[in-house]
Design an enzyme around this catalytic site. Structure first.
Site: not given
Length: 365
Positions: A183, A212, A139-140, A63, A206, A209-210, A187-189, A299
């Site tokens: 988020t 968010r 994890k994807d 990607r 979504r 990283v930059q 899982r985190r939620k 998901c």
């Protein structure tokens, strides 16, 4: 004084400045090629050497996000370390492939197909021969692999923990009641709301990283959680307010692990990447994915799992499933020999236990 997180990702690696290709830039510029429904950004594909045209030895599919590129460059560096001949200019080509998950950012992953959204087009390019190996965040990767492909290699795993990032608080516990955390991860939620039910969670938070961190700077949310592994690979750990212990935030299955796939009939590429495999990581990821496969995870269901080697050398596995609102969290653990067969058995057994404890309807969509 206002506090801002750093968005600069120029330190992906010593050779990574988001310019793709390793041939001299004056020879050939990047072009866009459409092949069998796969959009790729081509780097230079050949170099002149002693009057002959030499095609890249290994085409690495990835990607195009800064993190994905950092992982591709890490793979390149490890290939060169194992095979010095690959350091020759043009021997390794990075091929950027835009996936469905990269194109659709305004919907939750579960609503547009869930798993496979960040791998499908890369897998197609691999099968079609447009690339030779594919670099994935494990994890994807869906629990099933496409036909004609294998994933025999995992690089050494990074830190699996989640990082808490906020402009106003040093930890989740310091956030005032009613604060909003961004988020896209159920899982985190679920784990946040289980411990801090007075907080709000903005779903579909979504982007890379930059993106968010930019939303955090703009005040869209008061805090967010990101995988510490990604921040380390991007040299962006200065943004971290706190690192969450595994006891408080169990990581996603295969978090922090990179996987390298090739075609099942490509013995040459299989031999190349075999030298890069980190067996301890491969076994841990296999255990966690066996757990996920047993739960038939998607998901839409909060699932977490982590396998590690204990001080005595044995495998310690921890897993959980939860309701999205965090009101119900079911946990389990296993301990046994750090061998492939035993760890697969532990993952599957833990999954079966949680299926039984959760009861019918718990995993309904």
């Amino acid at each position: 004084m206002e506090k801002f997180v750093t968005l600069n990702a120029s330190n992906l690696s010593s050779s990574a400045h988001l310019s793709i290709g390793f041939s001299s830039p004056c020879r050939k510029s990047s072009v866009s090629v459409q092949r069998r429904r796969v959009h790729v950004t081509r780097a230079s594909v050949a170099v002149e050497q002693q009057g002959q045209t030499k095609v890249a030895v290994i085409r690495v599919g990835t990607r195009g996000s800064p993190l994905a590129l950092a992982q591709a460059y890490e793979t390149r560096a490890k290939l060169i370390a194992s095979y010095p001949d690959l350091a020759e200019e043009g021997a390794i080509e990075i091929v950027i492939i835009k996936t469905t998950g990269d194109k659709i950012l305004n919907q939750p992953l579960a609503d547009i197909g869930g798993k496979g959204l960040f791998t499908k087009e890369i897998d197609e390019a691999l099968i079609n021969g447009d690339i030779d190996i594919a670099v994935h965040s494990m994890k994807d990767v869906p629990t099933y692999l496409p036909e004609k492909t294998i994933l025999p290699c995992n690089l050494p795993r990074e830190d699996v923990r989640d990082a808490f990032i906020s402009l106003t608080a040093g930890s989740l516990a310091e956030l005032p009641s009613g604060s909003t955390i961004g988020t896209a991860s159920l899982r985190r939620k679920s784990q946040i709301l289980h411990r801090y039910p007075s907080l709000n969670v903005l779903e579909n938070f979504r982007g890379n990283v930059q993106t968010r961190l930019k939303k955090l700077n703009e005040g869209v949310v008061q805090a967010t959680l990101l995988a510490l592994a990604g921040l380390k690979r991007l040299n962006m750990t200065e943004n971290v307010s706190a690192i969450l212990p595994i006891e408080d935030m169990l990581p996603a299955v295969a978090q922090g692990a990179i996987g390298i796939a090739c075609r099942s009939d490509d013995e040459t590429m299989a031999n190349y990447i075999a030298a890069l495999n980190h067996e301890e990581t491969r076994l841990a990821v296999a255990c966690e994915r066996a757990f996920l496969t047993t739960l038939d995870g998607s998901c839409r269901t909060p699932i977490a799992g982590y396998a590690s080697r204990g001080e005595d050398g044995d495998c310690i596995f921890k897993g959980l499933v939860a309701s999205p609102d965090g009101t119900r969290v079911i946990e389990t653990s296993r301990k046994g020999p750090y061998t492939f067969e035993d760890m697969i058995r532990m993952g599957e057994d833990a999954g079966k236990e949680l299926l039984s404890k959760a009861g019918p309807g718990f995993f309904g969509n």
